[in-house]
Design a protein around this motif. Sequence first.
Motif, PDB file in Angstrom:
ATOM      1  N   LYS A 132      47.799  32.236  81.506  1.00  0.00           N
ATOM      2  CA  LYS A 132      47.060  32.668  82.699  1.00  0.00           C
ATOM      3  C   LYS A 132      47.136  34.186  82.810  1.00  0.00           C
ATOM      4  N   PRO A 133      46.286  34.778  83.610  1.00  0.00           N
ATOM      5  CA  PRO A 133      46.269  36.241  83.744  1.00  0.00           C
ATOM      6  C   PRO A 133      47.650  36.796  84.130  1.00  0.00           C
ATOM      7  N   GLY A 134      47.990  37.908  83.482  1.00  0.00           N
ATOM      8  CA  GLY A 134      49.250  38.572  83.761  1.00  0.00           C
ATOM      9  C   GLY A 134      50.400  38.169  82.861  1.00  0.00           C
ATOM     10  N   ILE A 135      50.229  37.101  82.083  1.00  0.00           N
ATOM     11  CA  ILE A 135      51.279  36.631  81.172  1.00  0.00           C
ATOM     12  C   ILE A 135      51.017  37.203  79.783  1.00  0.00           C
ATOM     13  N   ALA A 136      52.067  37.743  79.159  1.00  0.00           N
ATOM     14  CA  ALA A 136      51.999  38.196  77.765  1.00  0.00           C
ATOM     15  C   ALA A 136      52.768  37.163  76.942  1.00  0.00           C
ATOM     16  N   PHE A 137      52.054  36.198  76.390  1.00  0.00           N
ATOM     17  CA  PHE A 137      52.639  35.059  75.684  1.00  0.00           C
ATOM     18  C   PHE A 137      53.139  35.483  74.314  1.00  0.00           C
ATOM     19  N   LYS A 138      54.359  35.084  73.988  1.00  0.00           N
ATOM     20  CA  LYS A 138      54.945  35.361  72.673  1.00  0.00           C
ATOM     21  C   LYS A 138      54.649  34.165  71.768  1.00  0.00           C
ATOM     22  N   ASP A 139      53.723  34.349  70.851  1.00  0.00           N
ATOM     23  CA  ASP A 139      53.250  33.286  69.955  1.00  0.00           C
ATOM     24  C   ASP A 139      54.069  33.299  68.665  1.00  0.00           C
ATOM     25  N   ILE A 140      54.785  32.195  68.414  1.00  0.00           N
ATOM     26  CA  ILE A 140      55.633  32.117  67.221  1.00  0.00           C
ATOM     27  C   ILE A 140      54.945  31.444  66.037  1.00  0.00           C
ATOM     28  N   THR A 141      53.670  31.085  66.174  1.00  0.00           N
ATOM     29  CA  THR A 141      53.012  30.392  65.054  1.00  0.00           C
ATOM     30  C   THR A 141      52.937  31.235  63.778  1.00  0.00           C
ATOM     31  N   PRO A 142      52.758  32.574  63.842  1.00  0.00           N
ATOM     32  CA  PRO A 142      52.813  33.339  62.590  1.00  0.00           C
ATOM     33  C   PRO A 142      54.202  33.270  61.929  1.00  0.00           C
ATOM     34  N   LEU A 143      55.247  33.217  62.726  1.00  0.00           N
ATOM     35  CA  LEU A 143      56.604  33.080  62.210  1.00  0.00           C
ATOM     36  C   LEU A 143      56.762  31.740  61.501  1.00  0.00           C
ATOM     37  N   LEU A 144      56.292  30.685  62.137  1.00  0.00           N
ATOM     38  CA  LEU A 144      56.392  29.348  61.556  1.00  0.00           C
ATOM     39  C   LEU A 144      55.557  29.213  60.284  1.00  0.00           C
ATOM     40  N   ALA A 145      54.473  29.964  60.181  1.00  0.00           N
ATOM     41  CA  ALA A 145      53.585  29.888  59.019  1.00  0.00           C
ATOM     42  C   ALA A 145      54.143  30.601  57.792  1.00  0.00           C
TER      43      ALA A 145
END
Length: 170
Positions: free
Chosen positions: A15-28
Amino acid sequence: MDIQNYIREIQDFPKPGIAFKDITPLLANPEATKTCLDMLLKNLRDEKIDKVVGVESRGFFFGTLIANGLNAGFVPVRKPKKLPYETLTASYELEYGTDVLEIHTDAIKAGERVIIHDDVLATGGTAKAVCELVEKLGGTIVQCNFLMELSFLNGREKIKQYNVFAPLVY
């Protein structure tokens, strides 16, 4: 290897205002995943651990790897009505309202030494609820283990009585 290079930040998600830390590149990336796992296991190799509790759903990724690396069992903690057997529940506060987590009633035996793993320590509500579940079943919490901690949200305060470890702190 700097595993932070494999964590992508997505602005305004979920949602607006959240800076999500995406770990999918790490898992890949197998090398980044192994490096990260080694970091998570580093201070646990001399500990006798019976169970690793992984929190739905991103805590399952490294939770199962940690359990394997420690020759321990893996226990999933899930959202309501996802586990097929008798469950114990704990509710926790969200930014807007509450949510519930469940664990099988036979997942942990009294006296078992437990690691709790989730991907992110944010406000600490989820981690606190999982700690309550583990202790209600008689488990001894050896460590609350996270891939990353968002220190500006002060989640560590809610679980300060436990050993908390996160190799990445933002």
